[in-house]
Design an enzyme around this catalytic site. Structure first.
Site, PDB file in Angstrom:
ATOM      1  N   LYS A  89      -0.552  10.143  -8.587  1.00 51.70           N
ATOM      2  CA  LYS A  89      -0.474   8.946  -9.419  1.00 51.70           C
ATOM      3  C   LYS A  89      -0.672   7.739  -8.509  1.00 51.70           C
ATOM      4  O   LYS A  89       0.218   7.326  -7.772  1.00 51.70           O
ATOM      5  CB  LYS A  89       0.878   8.807 -10.129  1.00 51.70           C
ATOM      6  CG  LYS A  89       0.825   7.693 -11.208  1.00 51.70           C
ATOM      7  CD  LYS A  89       2.134   6.963 -11.389  1.00 51.70           C
ATOM      8  CE  LYS A  89       2.394   5.888 -10.382  1.00 51.70           C
ATOM      9  NZ  LYS A  89       1.470   4.711 -10.490  1.00 51.70           N
TER      10      LYS A  89
ATOM     11  N   GLU B 204       8.474   7.269   2.082  1.00 51.45           N
ATOM     12  CA  GLU B 204       8.004   6.321   3.099  1.00 51.45           C
ATOM     13  C   GLU B 204       8.126   4.951   2.466  1.00 51.45           C
ATOM     14  O   GLU B 204       7.350   4.595   1.584  1.00 51.45           O
ATOM     15  CB  GLU B 204       6.562   6.644   3.519  1.00 51.45           C
ATOM     16  CG  GLU B 204       6.158   5.993   4.843  1.00 51.45           C
ATOM     17  CD  GLU B 204       5.580   4.605   4.663  1.00 51.45           C
ATOM     18  OE1 GLU B 204       6.357   3.634   4.860  1.00 51.45           O
ATOM     19  OE2 GLU B 204       4.411   4.495   4.326  1.00 51.45           O
TER      20      GLU B 204
ATOM     21  N   CYS C  85       3.294  -1.937   5.638  1.00 54.79           N
ATOM     22  CA  CYS C  85       4.725  -1.615   5.747  1.00 54.79           C
ATOM     23  C   CYS C  85       5.189  -1.570   7.196  1.00 54.79           C
ATOM     24  O   CYS C  85       6.345  -1.846   7.484  1.00 54.79           O
ATOM     25  CB  CYS C  85       5.026  -0.288   5.047  1.00 54.79           C
ATOM     26  SG  CYS C  85       4.052   1.107   5.633  1.00 54.79           S
TER      27      CYS C  85
ATOM     28  N   GLU D 267      11.851  -7.512   3.696  1.00 56.05           N
ATOM     29  CA  GLU D 267      10.414  -7.249   3.818  1.00 56.05           C
ATOM     30  C   GLU D 267       9.663  -8.217   2.906  1.00 56.05           C
ATOM     31  O   GLU D 267       9.857  -8.222   1.693  1.00 56.05           O
ATOM     32  CB  GLU D 267      10.093  -5.810   3.431  1.00 56.05           C
ATOM     33  CG  GLU D 267       8.631  -5.462   3.646  1.00 56.05           C
ATOM     34  CD  GLU D 267       8.321  -4.015   3.329  1.00 56.05           C
ATOM     35  OE1 GLU D 267       7.581  -3.389   4.097  1.00 56.05           O
ATOM     36  OE2 GLU D 267       8.821  -3.514   2.311  1.00 56.05           O
TER      37      GLU D 267
END
Length: 479
Positions: A177, A252, A286, A386
């Site tokens: 997906k 992750e 990331c 982040e």
């Protein structure tokens, strides 16, 4: 593709069981070009019925695929890599129009890395031992089963192949997906799968949102493992749902990686490389080194170097050779990043370059300037959260122990860097950092090394032998 004015391309189907099947839901998701804000594609919104059909196809294909030889699986992976490589320019153009990456990044990383990952998985199969003898036991490493892969938008093709490659190499079947924000390269990959003749049901693609299609996959009783890359909040949700059926879940998630410049290191080089890393893919990476740690004595010099480097990051259309910083992926993401910039100024961080103002010559597009803050404290949100945009925080430290404390002062632990006069000194410091990978004095990314994080950056690893083993489970047979 980002400069075309043609009508949006319409995708009505999912790729299930080796065929293109019309989605069970008539609704469509709009995909826009982040540079022009123009609608470029419509993809299926997807339904739980689509997810169920894909999982059923994968389950039916599992027995046959799991019994193929490693050499046969390697052949398919090489063929898939060849097919992607032959369409590299097309992949790069889709990335430009789907994500907003500049052409150099789109072609050199976004299109090239997936090919390298698939080839590395194929080559690993020629040496990996799927069987070993331990005393009177024979231990077989068998495929975990049907895998659901849920992937993000920032490196949309790489993140898919980083799961598809090792899963197929292990003998698993898979349902992908892709992110609904940037799904187009996943469709291209499905076209390549059909082209190389991968057995029906081994690879399946279902478009849709996380709350609908993603959760239907994670909770499906016939899915044996989930591999997810995305935000911390979404990862927590995936972990909770997967636990209900005791699935293997590989996560992750985010990062707030520290670039530690120790006294005596080449400051100019460390700052230049650090800025480039922080702003790669518009900062939508990331593992980006978004915290630059420098000694208090070198802080002002580092700030001057970083500010000058950031000023050279010209904003503009991704296909323009002069552009070094394209748009963010969406208006929602742009507003989120601008909010972080404004909050950092209110918290007392000193703006050195960039900021929240839109450049006057860019009337459209989700652009944010290359932004650098100095005098940042570790307790500020800009040093903890982040941001996922072109924003770099420079933090001064007082001695190496203080540098280590600041580097580890994060809920994340995905990546990082250390610069020192000697590699050995840098390695000794890196060993004490609570993070999954560390680059020493500019060491290059290695697609064969394990990629993944400590703490709330996730669990499990991708790439190389470690990535392969996430999709294997041992069986002991006593003789």
């Amino acid at each position: 593709m980002g400069t075309e004015t043609s009508a949006p391309k319409r995708y009505d189907c999912n790729f299930i069981g080796g065929r293109w099947l019309v989605s069970a839901d008539d609704a469509r998701i709009e995909v826009e070009d982040p540079s022009s804000e123009r609608l470029i594609a419509l993809v299926p919104a997807g339904a739980p019925a689509d997810a169920d059909a894909a999982v059923t196809a994968a389950a039916e294909a599992l027995d046959g695929w799991s019994r193929t030889s490693p050499a046969e699986r390697a052949g398919y992976l090489h063929a898939l890599a060849d097919a992607l490589e032959s369409r590299a320019d097309e992949v790069a153009r889709l990335i430009v129009s789907d994500v907003g990456s500049i052409w150099k990044t789109a072609l050199g990383i976004q299109a090239a890395l997936p090919v390298a990952v698939l080839r590395s998985c194929a080559e690993l199969l020629s040496t990996y031992e799927f069987e070993e003898q331990i005393g009177n036991s024979r231990v077989f490493k068998e495929p975990v089963g049907v895998v659901a892969a849920i992937t993000p938008w920032n490196y949309p093709l790489h993140q898919v192949t980083a799961k598809v490659g090792p899963a197929l190499a292990a003998g698993c079947t898979i349902v992908v997906k892709p992110s609904e924000v940037a799904p187009l390269t996943a469709y291209l990959l499905a076209e390549c799968v059909a082209q190389v003749g991968l057995p029906p049901g081994v690879f399946n693609l279902v478009s849709g949102t996380g709350p609908v299609v993603g959760e239907a996959l994670v909770t499906h009783s016939a899915v044996d493992a989930v591999s997810f890359t995305g935000s911390l909040a979404a990862g927590r949700r995936v972990g909770e749902l997967g636990a209900r059926t005791v699935k293997r879940v590989v996560l992750e998630l985010g990062g707030k990686s520290a670039n530690v410049i120790l006294p005596g290191a080449d400051l100019a080089k460390a700052v230049k490389v650090g800025v480039a890393n922080a702003f790669l893919n518009q900062g939508q990476t990331c593992s980006a080194w978004t915290r630059m740690l420098v000694s208090a004595e070198s802080h002002d010099e580092a700030v001057e170097l970083a500010g000058a480097a950031a000023a050279a990051y010209q904003l503009g259309p991704p296909l323009d050779p002069a552009t070094r910083l394209g748009p963010l992926v969406s208006e929602q993401q742009r507003k989120r990043v601008l909010s972080h910039i404004e909050n950092a100024e209110r918290a007392g961080a000193r703006l050195v370059a960039g900021g929240s103002e839109r450049p006057g010559e860019l009337a459209a597009g989700h652009f944010v300037q290359a932004t650098v803050f100095a005098d940042v404290r570790s307790d500020m949100a800009i040093a903890q959260e982040e941001i996922f945009g072109p924003v770099l925080a420079i933090l001064p430290y007082d001695g190496e122990e203080d540098a280590l404390r600041i580097a580890n002062d994060s809920i994340y632990g995905l990546s990082g860097a250390v610069w020192a006069p000697s590699s050995e000194a840098a390695v000794q410091f890196a060993r004490r950092m609570r993070t999954g990978q560390v680059d020493i004095n500019g060491g290059r990314f290695n697609p064969l090394a394990p990629f993944g994080g400590y703490k709330q950056s996730g669990n499990g690893r991708e790439l190389g032998r470690y990535g392969l083993e996430e999709f294997l489970q041992p069986k002991s047979v006593q003789l």
